[in-house]
Design a protein around this motif. Structure first.
Motif, PDB file in Angstrom:
ATOM      1  N   GLU A  10       1.120   4.446   6.306  1.00  0.00           N
ATOM      2  CA  GLU A  10       0.072   3.916   7.159  1.00  0.00           C
ATOM      3  C   GLU A  10      -1.234   3.832   6.369  1.00  0.00           C
ATOM      4  OE1 GLU A  10      -0.012   6.695  10.370  1.00  0.00           O
ATOM      5  OE2 GLU A  10       2.094   6.378  10.897  1.00  0.00           O
ATOM      6  N   ARG A  11      -2.214   3.148   6.953  1.00  0.00           N
ATOM      7  CA  ARG A  11      -3.528   3.010   6.306  1.00  0.00           C
ATOM      8  C   ARG A  11      -4.603   3.189   7.375  1.00  0.00           C
ATOM      9  NH1 ARG A  11      -3.317  -2.047   3.168  1.00  0.00           N
ATOM     10  NH2 ARG A  11      -3.186  -2.959   5.241  1.00  0.00           N
ATOM     11  N   TYR A  41      -4.500   5.550   2.357  1.00  0.00           N
ATOM     12  CA  TYR A  41      -3.082   5.522   2.691  1.00  0.00           C
ATOM     13  C   TYR A  41      -2.625   6.904   3.174  1.00  0.00           C
ATOM     14  CZ  TYR A  41      -3.038   0.988   0.437  1.00  0.00           C
ATOM     15  OH  TYR A  41      -3.303  -0.316   0.121  1.00  0.00           O
ATOM     16  N   VAL A  72       1.828  -3.843  -0.326  1.00  0.00           N
ATOM     17  CA  VAL A  72       0.572  -3.575  -1.030  1.00  0.00           C
ATOM     18  C   VAL A  72       0.495  -4.448  -2.273  1.00  0.00           C
ATOM     19  CG1 VAL A  72      -0.753  -1.870  -2.332  1.00  0.00           C
ATOM     20  CG2 VAL A  72       0.381  -1.199  -0.225  1.00  0.00           C
ATOM     21  N   GLU A 115       0.257   0.491  10.371  1.00  0.00           N
ATOM     22  CA  GLU A 115       1.390   0.562   9.464  1.00  0.00           C
ATOM     23  C   GLU A 115       1.239  -0.452   8.338  1.00  0.00           C
ATOM     24  OE1 GLU A 115       6.301   0.533   9.556  1.00  0.00           O
ATOM     25  OE2 GLU A 115       5.135   0.737  11.412  1.00  0.00           O
ATOM     26  N   VAL A 116       1.666  -0.055   7.149  1.00  0.00           N
ATOM     27  CA  VAL A 116       1.574  -0.906   5.963  1.00  0.00           C
ATOM     28  C   VAL A 116       2.949  -1.484   5.665  1.00  0.00           C
ATOM     29  CG1 VAL A 116       1.066  -0.953   3.490  1.00  0.00           C
ATOM     30  CG2 VAL A 116      -0.312   0.469   5.019  1.00  0.00           C
TER      31      VAL A 116
END
Length: 736
Positions: free
Chosen positions: A137-138, A155, A218, A214-215
């Motif tokens: 997550e971020r 992060y 990247v 949520e990521v």
């Protein structure tokens, strides 16, 4: 987990069950003969039969492990009997009691420069986790957790997920399994130490709830040169492997790069000086830490050219990936690495690392007096020991100065140098203390403490640099790749006028001024403020001098993330008890060493006695902290760590800090604890507080000087930072 066949291979034991959830095995055969082939065949049939007949149980076991992860269950009691030492004794999970979850609530991976020393490797870590289906997550806004302010864009690995075991495997410190007499293969994972980035841990439940997104992917940013203040020249800080790749690309294109012999504002010696126009040719390809370089600064250094490096084996691939020109022709090479030892006597520069190279160079007798030793296991064997260990790194040589003075390094063939040739310069030594060995398998590793780790010798036409540890191994210990790269640059011939290195052209200064820039702190292990490659909020403008000087401490521009400590820092700085790391920087989240904290206490009570002796082998009279350590010992505030040592440069723990402050409260404030058990009652981790530290922690808790890391934990072995130290000293001084 099921064991099948002749041997359970260590990487399988570490990787497969945690990655897949329930089952993992490796089948190996003892001999290359028909019996072994039959054994392999029937073992495979047996494993297949087991899966067919137990598939529902295996599936449910896998779901159970995933469920434990999603709920982040504390399973210490359930697994205790299965976790054993070399004597087959059940020891459970290390470092925690049954009531404290072995798995934290969060692993935190910031990319902000004041919290992160290597944002490049942090981005790569996030990519790695996502590739392996670990949820990341971020943060969407600034979040304060455990007294640390994490900005938006940080992060976070929430350990409430099915693959918490895998996330923990790669982000956890690791285990010391040196009590076993043998180990099949490498055990160290610990990506933060092996790759060289900062990761933080929190056990605060729900600390990031509702503050993250949520990521799914990247993209590593590049360097935006136009966001940095305008100068015709810039320093590329020697802070990550992209710096090496960028320099090698510049050299391959005959662009001028100078290896700086001196540090300056915002950079260390061993960094690289390039022109703005040349830097522009590589800036979009790499994530670099750059610092504007004015015409008035000292540009003394070595003009580099692309060296030809001779190295054999798989490590050649790693150097090629860093951009070096690699060859197997030792005669044609400019620098030899673990090869061509017959050419050392001819004057060709040689770099060697690992136990085998120490043995080879000693046998050549080209370094007079060189000797080394190797720890052995209980059977007296020089096995392939491996592990993460603390090293003390010289700040006086371009090879090592870009690193912190205390670093965790790695080896797979344990050895240490016992005799240093006359005229050699020591580059690094093995560290010491309770935190010397972090993880791995290295029986008798204590024998290496305080021994010489690396040296360089440039005398009588012999040019040799030696590291007792292994700088490269299976592409994992990337944090120390720069040690080899820096050694190559230092050893290779300098460029001359005949090489025609291109200095670039002057660029026109933009009409719109760039954003004000804050210099980073130099030569410290703390995260530093540097120009960011991605858009960030504008830094606080530099304070302009006024007719009336500002009070000391009021000029610190890096206190925004520790608002809770600002007044304490400023008050103590004004009194001369604390000092910044520069005129405008305090580095509040930098770890505090034992020497630094006792210095603060001695200043707080005006105890400095320059005539007091300090009888410790690792504290020299020429050290800046000598008088403060001696005065602290004289007043009964602090002691050594045993064996005649003080360990001045080791980061101080919360427990140690409490003991020192408690001694001061008793001596100068007449304080005493009324009920130790009552004061510690709220701390679930009180069992982890050393017996000799419980009264001290209780006294500080009773007086309201310290609070827990969380509502019910104290964290005695956690490391204290400068902001925390300031608040504790401020509260101590204000007690009646």
């Amino acid at each position: 987990m099921q064991q099948v066949g002749m041997m359970l291979r260590q990487p399988t034991q570490l990787y497969m069950p945690l990655h897949q959830g329930a089952l993992g095995h490796t089948i190996e055969v003892p001999e290359l003969n028909e019996d072994s082939l039959d054994a392999f065949y029937y073992a495979a049939l047996g494993a297949t039969d087991y899966v067919i007949n137990n598939k529902q149980e295996l599936f449910l076991n896998q779901l159970e492990i995933f469920k434990r992860g999603i709920q982040n269950e504390n399973t210490n009691a359930a697994v205790k009997d299965y976790l054993i030492n070399a004597q087959n004794e059940s020891i459970g999970r290390p470092g925690v009691d049954e009531n404290t979850n072995f798995f934290p609530e969060y692993y935190i991976l910031p990319v902000a420069k004041d919290l992160q020393k290597n944002d490049l490797e942090t981005y790569k870590m996030v990519q790695y986790l996502l590739r392996n289906n670990v949820k990341v997550e971020r943060t969407t806004a600034s979040v304060t957790v455990d007294s640390v302010v994490y900005p938006a864009g940080t992060y976070v690995v929430n350990m409430h997920q099915a693959k918490r075991g895998y996330a923990n495997l790669v982000l956890y410190d690791g285990l010391d399994v040196s009590d076993f007499n043998e180990m099949y293969s490498d055990t160290v994972q610990n990506f933060s130490a092996m790759r060289g980035f900062d990761r933080y841990i929190s056990r605060s439940v729900g600390a990031f709830t509702g503050k993250t997104e949520e990521v799914s992917g990247v993209t590593i940013p590049s360097t935006n040169l136009d966001q940095s203040p305008f100068e015709q020249n810039y320093v590329i800080k020697n802070s990550n492997n992209d710096a090496i790749k960028a320099v090698n690309e510049l050299l391959a294109n005959h662009k001028a790069v100078t290896l700086l012999e001196n540090g300056g504002t915002g950079y260390e010696k061993g960094s690289f000086l390039v022109s703005r126009s040349n830097l522009r040719t590589v800036s979009s390809k790499y994530l670099l830490d750059i610092v504007p370089f004015s015409a008035a600064e000292n540009r003394t250094g070595k003009l580099l050219k692309a060296p030809k490096v001779a190295i054999a084996g798989a490590t050649a691939f790693m150097l090629k990936d860093l951009g070096f020109n690699v060859t197997t022709d030792t005669v044609a090479a400019d620098v030899l690495i673990n090869s061509g030892t017959n050419l050392i006597a001819t004057g060709k520069p040689f770099i060697g690392y690992g136990r085998t190279m120490l043995k080879t160079v000693k046998g050549l007798k080209v370094l007079p007096g060189l000797d080394y030793s190797t720890p052995v296991n209980k059977d007296g064997k020089e096995d392939a020991h491996e592990g993460l260990f603390k090293a003390e790194v010289s700040q006086d040589n371009v090879i090592t100065a870009p690193y912190a003075d205390s670093e965790y390094l790695y080896t797979v063939s344990a050895a240490y140098i016992t005799k240093v040739p006359e005229g050699a310069e020591i580059l690094a030594k093995y560290g010491s203390g309770a935190d010397f060995f972090k993880a791995g398998w290295w029986p008798n590793n204590e024998a290496a403490q305080d021994q010489v780790l690396a040296l360089t010798y440039n005398t009588d036409n012999i040019h040799v640099t030696l590291f007792a540890n292994d700088l490269m191994n299976k592409y994992h210990p990337q944090n120390q790749f720069r040690l080899l790269a820096n050694s190559i640059y230092a050893a290779a011939p300098a460029a001359t006028k005949e090489d025609g290195m291109d200095n670039g052209v002057n660029e026109p200064e933009p009409t719109t001024p760039s954003t004000p820039w804050q210099p980073s702190v130099t030569s410290t292990p703390a995260p530093t403020v540097q120009p960011s490659a991605t858009p960030t909020p504008a830094p606080t403008p530099t304070v302009q001098p006024s007719a009336t000087p500002n009070p000391i401490g009021s000029n610190f521009t890096d206190l925004g993330k520790v608002a809770w400590a600002v007044s304490a820092i400023q008050e103590l700085a004004a009194k001369g008890i604390l000092q910044g790391v520069s005129d405008n920087s305090f580095a509040p989240l930098k770890e505090v060493t034992r020497a630094e904290f006792i210095t603060m206490i001695v200043r707080a009570f005006d105890l400095l006695d320059v005539n007091s002796p300090a009888a410790f082998s690792d504290v020299k009279a020429s050290d800046w902290s000598y008088g403060y350590i001696a005065s602290g010992v004289k007043n009964g505030l602090i002691n050594g760590v045993g064996n005649g040592k003080f360990d001045p440069n080791r980061a101080i723990t919360r427990e140690e800090m409490a003991i020192i402050v408690s001694n001061a409260l008793k001596k100068f404030k007449g304080k005493s604890v009324s009920d130790t058990n009552a004061a510690l009652a709220n701390f679930k981790d009180q069992a982890t507080i050393a017996a000799y530290g419980k009264e001290a922690v209780a006294l500080l808790t009773q007086e309201g000087i310290v609070q827990g890391l969380t509502a019910d934990t104290f964290g005695p072995k956690n490391i204290a930072n400068r902001a925390q130290a300031a608040v504790i000293i401020d509260r101590m001084l204000k007690l009646n």
